[in-house]
Design a protein around this motif. Structure first.
Motif, short mmCIF file in Angstrom:
data_model
loop_
_atom_site.label_atom_id
_atom_site.label_comp_id
_atom_site.label_asym_id
_atom_site.label_seq_id
_atom_site.Cartn_x
_atom_site.Cartn_y
_atom_site.Cartn_z
N UNK A 193 -2.63 0.59 17.46
CA UNK A 193 -3.94 0.62 16.71
C UNK A 193 -5.13 -0.12 17.44
N UNK A 194 -6.05 0.60 17.38
CA UNK A 194 -7.41 0.30 18.08
C UNK A 194 -8.16 -0.75 17.17
N UNK A 195 -8.89 -1.77 17.64
CA UNK A 195 -9.33 -2.79 16.83
C UNK A 195 -11.10 -2.34 17.35
N UNK A 196 -11.60 -2.03 15.95
CA UNK A 196 -13.17 -1.80 15.77
C UNK A 196 -14.00 -2.79 15.55
N UNK A 197 -14.97 -3.44 16.26
CA UNK A 197 -15.81 -4.47 15.95
C UNK A 197 -17.06 -3.77 15.53
N UNK A 198 -17.00 -4.09 14.00
CA UNK A 198 -18.06 -3.61 13.12
C UNK A 198 -19.07 -4.58 12.54
N UNK A 199 -19.78 -4.21 11.60
CA UNK A 199 -20.60 -5.08 10.89
C UNK A 199 -20.07 -6.11 10.04
N UNK A 200 -18.83 -5.69 9.45
CA UNK A 200 -18.23 -6.68 8.41
C UNK A 200 -17.34 -8.04 9.53
N UNK A 201 -16.94 -7.45 10.51
CA UNK A 201 -16.53 -8.60 11.67
C UNK A 201 -17.48 -9.39 11.91
N UNK A 202 -18.72 -9.01 12.24
CA UNK A 202 -19.75 -9.77 12.68
C UNK A 202 -20.30 -10.74 11.64
N UNK A 203 -20.22 -10.11 10.50
CA UNK A 203 -20.42 -11.18 9.35
C UNK A 203 -19.60 -12.10 9.16
N UNK A 204 -18.14 -11.70 9.18
CA UNK A 204 -17.26 -12.81 8.99
C UNK A 204 -17.24 -14.04 10.02
#
Length: 275
Positions: A1-12
């Motif tokens: 499973x690949x990990x995607x760095x998105x806006x939600x991760x940045x906000x967390x």
């Protein structure tokens, strides 16, 4: 499973950084103020010290008689914690293993001791300690802290013991051991995680408590560290550099104990809540 760095991760991540800064700010303020002289504190209390001074630590140690205060705090804290572990663990073993109305009633009674604030009984307790001749003594403080913290200690131990398999103690009883021997030789060694939790939580509370030692030990030779630090705060002049230097010195012993036992604190507390 690949990990995607998105806006939600940045906000967390931003949220976690903000929370970390909020927790670190009091530590920063404590250390910063302890390294400043009165003029720097008055000019800019929260800015980094331009010329740090470590003289506050020596002055706080000498003027507050920190050596004797450290001894007083250590004797009261260690004795109280040992009694809490010994009495609380065995009482919790009885409550957890005795599945009867008596065991449940005692458990509820101790839970009430957690809910009810001890400040409601401060005046009667003070009169009782005074009439017993225990004001200004180690014994009075140890009895007080043991009684106040025993409900919380039993709550933690009971939950943990209920989560343990009863086969170990039952096997010892079948082999002819009594409950006391089964507890001390079989059950208590299994309580190491929750014992670490009980130790550090009670030690932090007793070590940092200010109001009770001020009330029961104020003016005596048995004053603890928080009471001695309070001597730097006056009605008209407060020596905040010495206050914060004293707080740093007072925090170091209990911080060292916490760093050693921190894994037991989390493990034991989470396991205790399962019961």
């Amino acid at each position: 499973m690949s990990f995607r760095y998105g806006l939600r991760t940045f906000a967390l991540e931003l949220l976690m950084i903000a929370v970390a800064l909020a927790f670190l700010f009091p530590v920063y303020a404590l250390v910063t103020l302890s390294l400043k002289d009165p003029r720097q504190i008055a000019a800019s209390p929260l800015s980094p010290p331009t010329s740090p001074t470590f003289g506050n630590f020596g002055d706080a140690w000498d003027r507050a008689s920190f050596g004797s205060a450290l001894l007083n705090s250590t004797v009261i804290t260690v004795t109280s914690v040992v009694l809490l572990i010994a009495v609380g663990s065995f009482a919790a073993y009885f409550i957890a293993r005795r599945r009867t109305g008596l065991g449940y009633g005692m458990y509820v009674l101790f839970l009430l001791g957690i809910v009810l604030p001890f400040q409601l009984g401060m005046i009667p307790l003070f009169k009782l300690v005074d009439e017993a001749g225990l004001l200004g003594t180690y014994q009075g403080m140890v009895i007080f802290y043991t009684g106040i913290q025993l409900p919380f200690t039993i709550f933690l131990y009971t939950g943990f013991i209920r989560a343990l398999p009863s086969d170990y103690a039952d096997a010892a009883l079948i082999d002819g051991a009594g409950h006391l021997r089964a507890f001390t030789q079989v059950v208590f060694p299994l309580l190491r995680p929750i014992t670490g939790t009980v130790l550090i939580l009670n030690a932090v509370f007793i070590w940092n408590d200010f109001f009770t030692p001020l009330l029961y030990l104020g003016g005596s030779a048995k004053e603890t560290i928080p009471v001695r630090i309070f001597s730097f705060v006056g009605q008209y002049v407060s020596e905040y550099g010495l206050v914060f230097a004293g707080l740093v010195l007072a925090a170091l012993p209990i911080l060292a104990i916490f760093l050693v036992l921190q894994k037991y604190v989390i493990k034991g507390f989470s396991s205790g809540l399962k019961g």
